[in-house]
Design an enzyme around this catalytic site. Structure first.
Site, mmCIF file in Angstrom:
data_model
loop_
_atom_site.group_PDB
_atom_site.id
_atom_site.type_symbol
_atom_site.label_atom_id
_atom_site.label_comp_id
_atom_site.label_asym_id
_atom_site.label_seq_id
_atom_site.Cartn_x
_atom_site.Cartn_y
_atom_site.Cartn_z
ATOM 1 N N ARG A 1 0.832 -1.200 0.000
ATOM 2 C CA ARG A 1 0.000 0.000 0.000
ATOM 3 C C ARG A 1 0.870 1.255 0.000
ATOM 4 N NH1 ARG A 1 -3.003 -3.375 3.672
ATOM 5 N NH2 ARG A 1 -5.161 -3.668 2.962
ATOM 6 N N LYS B 1 -3.281 -0.963 8.121
ATOM 7 C CA LYS B 1 -4.674 -1.299 8.421
ATOM 8 C C LYS B 1 -4.782 -2.465 9.399
ATOM 9 C CE LYS B 1 -7.043 0.457 4.342
ATOM 10 N NZ LYS B 1 -8.023 0.157 3.279
ATOM 11 N N ARG C 1 -1.658 -2.411 -6.931
ATOM 12 C CA ARG C 1 -1.855 -3.492 -5.953
ATOM 13 C C ARG C 1 -2.886 -4.502 -6.467
ATOM 14 N NH1 ARG C 1 -1.231 -4.414 -0.356
ATOM 15 N NH2 ARG C 1 -3.076 -5.172 0.764
ATOM 16 N N HIS D 1 -2.904 -9.020 4.450
ATOM 17 C CA HIS D 1 -4.297 -9.177 4.860
ATOM 18 C C HIS D 1 -4.371 -10.008 6.138
ATOM 19 C CE1 HIS D 1 -5.950 -8.481 0.521
ATOM 20 N NE2 HIS D 1 -5.652 -7.371 1.144
ATOM 21 N N TYR E 1 -9.789 -11.816 -5.542
ATOM 22 C CA TYR E 1 -8.870 -11.913 -6.677
ATOM 23 C C TYR E 1 -8.958 -13.263 -7.370
ATOM 24 C CZ TYR E 1 -7.071 -7.643 -4.733
ATOM 25 O OH TYR E 1 -6.968 -6.361 -4.257
#
Length: 319
Positions: free
Chosen positions: A168, A193, A266, A289, A298
């Site tokens: 990111r 995050k 990304r 994640h 995805y």
């Protein structure tokens, strides 16, 4: 003075309904600031969603008429305005209107709790495909960066890192000189995050791009962050600056994409990783994640695998 320029046609005439809503809108915004403690930017965002609705009401928003606002009027406004909005914008509009109308009802400005009639915006997990550029087009972004300039050195290093690791923009802004382990040949990215920190091999391409930037493009500074602005006082770049650099590369290179920020790269990186046979767990770890659910989308774009599980069409049965 204002009335004079309106009379002469310099600015449009003010309609009676233009300010009919100010009494309730101003009170609500004051409530959000003083009692809810919301930031000015958040309050202004609420205003941008609610004020057009009140302007649409016109004279119906006057203090002596607002109490009788019918639920059908709210529904009609949403049915007329929401079809052209993106889903996330529709959800924000619905949320803002519900909170505003509930506020007005709680103070007795509305006879009925009109907020209850506002339908929700359906949202389903994994109901959309990720949108981004084709991976095959991304190398053109690198060609757009002129490495003979400081700005080009910085852009090239940023693009190479994004394309190599799929991180990111926020992880780039917090990347520090200490995160490059030249001897061990690894690069450490901070968590983003509330995800996991990422430790990846320092590839030859990334190492070369970083070294070139650090020697020829990075201004002298006591800051430990790697990517800095080029103008004094040369502060660390923020996420908006990273996204702007990437968007400019998309524009210069002429790469088509629904989105042109760092997240577009990304998306393309993750889609390619899944298509190449990487497991969802591996891709999730590389993306940082916390849950596989954030990565599953995805898998929907791996057309070759989707075709392999499709059932053949049954032959027609002849009598």
């Amino acid at each position: 003075m204002t009335n004079d320029v309106r009379t002469r046609g310099v600015i449009p005439p003010e309609h009676r309904g233009d300010r009919a809503h100010r009494w309730v809108l101003d009170e609500w915004l004051t409530f959000l600031r003083q009692h809810r403690g919301l930031e000015p930017a958040t309050v202004d965002r609420y205003r941008r969603y609610v004020e057009p609705f009140l302007q649409d009401l016109a004279e119906e928003a006057r203090r002596d008429r607002f109490a009788e606002l019918p639920p059908t009027r709210v529904r009609e406004y949403l049915e007329r305005t929401t079809p052209r909005l993106a889903r996330v914008t529709r959800k924000h509009l619905v949320l803002a209107l519900r909170r505003f109308l509930h506020f007005a009802f709680s103070l007795g400005y509305l006879r009925r709790d009109v907020a209850r009639v506002i339908p929700g915006v359906p949202s389903f997990t994994l109901d959309r495909l990720p949108r981004g550029p084709r991976w095959e087009d991304l190398p053109r972004l690198l060609i757009s960066a002129n490495r003979s300039t400081k700005r080009g050195c910085r852009a090239f290093a940023i693009l190479v890192i994004l394309m190599t690791y799929g991180v990111r923009a926020g992880q780039l802004t917090h990347l520090r000189l200490d995160d490059i382990d030249w001897r061990q040949g690894v690069l450490r990215f901070p968590a983003a995050k509330r995800g996991r920190p990422i430790i990846v091999p320092l590839t030859a391409a990334v190492g070369d791009a970083l070294l070139h930037y650090l020697r020829r493009g990075r201004p002298l500074s006591t800051a430990r962050e790697i990517f800095l602005s080029l103008r004094s006082p040369c502060r660390p770049l923020d996420t908006d600056s990273i996204s702007w650099i990437v968007a400019r590369a998309f524009h210069v290179a002429g790469v088509a994409s629904p989105h042109r920020g760092s997240h577009a790269i990304r998306h393309a990186w993750a889609t390619r990783a899944v298509a190449q046979g990487q497991s969802l767990k591996t891709v999730a770890d590389l993306l940082g994640h916390r849950s596989l659910d954030a990565t599953r989308i995805y898998a929907k774009v791996d057309e070759a695998r989707l075709r392999s599980v499709g059932l053949s069409w049954p032959q027609e049965v002849r009598s």
